[in-house]
Scaffold this motif. Structure first.
Motif: not given
Length: 278
Positions: A37-40, A71-72, A97, A101-102
């Protein structure tokens, strides 16, 4: 109370529910912290589908991404929105959101109508004052200079649009418009002529003064081929003007009548006289 079976059962149920909720909360928190769930990605889009003129999507995204924390699940969307709206030329931003992850950011861009005041700020077509690179703002056309007391931006914007329409019959357009601290209007047209319109006594005051000028201007222009520098339209039945090539009679102490049969008596440079309309 210890002999009240019903009360004991209620307490026990409440404790069990609290423990279950605590476990569920801990589980959700643990899952939300997983690397998946890290923002990528942060995607920047135009809010209304129009091509952005002054905001570079890549530059905008890269300039803000480093300021996004979490994170997300934990990223504060309000803080992200504020970060994007702090960028020059960005009028408004919305953030949402997109699983898993975006972040999708939609931005609305300022459209500069003119400059505002003397400190290098700009006024948008919506009446918003903002700060941006002036060189970028006037790269396509020269921007009119607008000015007025704080809080009068939308009033000046509306008056500018009206003056553009009122002077259109003369094929002239406002190049500068200012509203003084005493709420008196002065407009400079794109031929260099400054027109003092004064304060509004009612909703029709300025329109009537401009109409009088539009009606008499062809005669004035014919009499003064060197051009008119200033015109004061605050007189109820006349005007005052100055011109580098003003023609007046020998006796300059008397008002000058303006008519098609007026003749040139004398040329006096930079002379200011009161002109009585017939």
């Amino acid at each position: 109370m210890w002999h009240d079976v019903r009360a004991l059962n209620a307490i026990a149920s409440a404790l069990v529910a609290a423990v279950v909720l605590a476990f569920i909360g801990s589980g959700v928190w643990w899952v939300s912290q997983r690397p998946m769930f890290t923002l990528r990605a942060v995607t920047v889009e135009s809010m209304f589908g129009r091509e952005l003129q002054h905001v570079n999507k890549l530059t905008l995204r890269n300039g803000v991404v480093g300021r996004i924390k979490g994170n997300f699940f934990t990223a504060n969307l309000e803080q992200v929105r504020i970060a994007f709206e702090s960028v020059p030329w960005v009028r408004k931003a919305t953030v949402r959101r997109e699983w898993p992850d975006q972040l999708i950011v939609e931005v609305d861009e300022h459209e500069a109508l003119g400059t505002w005041g003397e400190d290098g700020r700009l006024l948008s077509v919506k009446g918003d004052v903002f700060t941006a690179n002036l060189a970028e703002a006037d790269e396509d056309r020269e921007l009119p200079a607008l000015d007025g007391p704080e809080g009068s931006e939308k009033e000046v914007l509306a008056r500018f649009a009206e003056l553009r329409a009122w002077f259109a019959p003369l094929h002239l357009a406002p190049g500068k418009l200012s509203l003084s601290s005493r709420y008196a209007w002065t407009v400079m047209l794109d031929n260099g002529m400054s027109v003092a319109l004064g304060r509004e006594q009612d909703k029709t005051t300025l329109k009537k003064r401009v109409d009088r000028l539009v009606n008499i201007y062809p005669q004035l222009a014919a009499l003064l081929p060197d051009g008119i520098q200033t015109i004061d339209m605050r007189y109820p039945n006349g005007l005052a003007l100055s011109s580098a090539g003003l023609t007046i009679p020998q006796d300059a102490s008397k008002p000058v009548g303006v008519s098609k049969s007026a003749t040139v008596k004398k040329v006096i440079k930079s002379t200011r006289v009161k002109t009585k309309l017939r």
